[in-house]
Write a protein that holds these residues in place. Structure first.
Motif, PDB file in Angstrom:
ATOM      1  N   ASP A   7       0.724  -1.467   0.001  1.00  0.00           N
ATOM      2  CA  ASP A   7      -0.353   0.010  -0.010  1.00  0.00           C
ATOM      3  C   ASP A   7       0.802   1.350  -0.128  1.00  0.00           C
ATOM      4  O   ASP A   7       0.183   2.434   0.676  1.00  0.00           O
ATOM      5  N   ARG A  11       1.313   3.236  -4.717  1.00  0.00           N
ATOM      6  CA  ARG A  11       0.841   2.704  -5.233  1.00  0.00           C
ATOM      7  C   ARG A  11      -0.886   2.665  -4.832  1.00  0.00           C
ATOM      8  O   ARG A  11      -1.662   1.689  -5.921  1.00  0.00           O
ATOM      9  N   ARG A  12      -1.466   3.155  -3.814  1.00  0.00           N
ATOM     10  CA  ARG A  12      -2.021   3.315  -3.791  1.00  0.00           C
ATOM     11  C   ARG A  12      -2.535   4.959  -4.633  1.00  0.00           C
ATOM     12  O   ARG A  12      -3.922   5.298  -4.325  1.00  0.00           O
TER      13      ARG A  12
END
Ligand code: SF4
Ligand code: SF4
Length: 150
Positions: A7, A11-12
């Motif tokens: 996370d 990436r988020r």
């Protein structure tokens, strides 16, 4: 120390959602964007050279005047979420270009590897490979392909 959380912020979040600090931290410090390039007048093809900006440190790959760099190099470019799409001269390894194209950071990136030694060891930076622009007469005599190799 190796860190690779599933996370992780890059990436988020979308590029537009990143804080200024997160955005800045994505730069791996490879120094490739600080190399001079030449463009073929006939074909518009772009070539990298081994010639570094006068402010780039050949050993650390850091800009020696990052905060005040525009006082010395007015045409230096600030990479932003808004212009990264246009900056097609950035190397394929550049974190900003990779994320823009939906790729992950490479495993040698310091945010994953923990420090920048792996990047230098794997020859992903310009460390020790460049000559300063102040001593160069003809850029085209210094064309190299290694900055564009993944
Ligand atoms: S090429 Fe990209 S990742 Fe490398 S120093 Fe330049 S902005 Fe940072
Ligand atoms: S002024 Fe600094 S950031 Fe800009 S190209 Fe030169 S070394 Fe790189």
């Amino acid at each position: 120390m190796k860190r690779d959380p599933i996370d992780a912020f890059w990436r988020r979040k979308t590029l537009q959602e990143l804080t200024p600090q997160e955005w800045e931290s994505l730069c791996d410090g490879c120094g490739k964007c600080c190399l001079n390039k030449v463009i073929d007048d006939d074909t518009d093809d772009l070539y990298y050279t081994e010639v570094r900006c006068k402010l780039l440190d050949n050993k650390t790959c850091q800009c020696k005047q990052y905060q005040n760099r525009f006082d010395y190099v007015p045409d230096c470019v600030t990479i932003t979420p808004e212009n990264v799409a246009e900056l097609d001269w950035l190397p394929n390894t550049c974190a900003y270009r990779r994320l823009y194209f939906g790729e992950d950071l490479p495993n040698w990136h310091y945010l994953i590897a923990g420090d920048k030694r792996k990047m230098h060891k794997k020859q992903k930076s310009v460390q020790g490979k460049t000559v300063c622009e102040t001593g160069v007469k003809e850029l085209q005599d210094h064309i190299v392909i290694w900055p564009l190799m993944d």
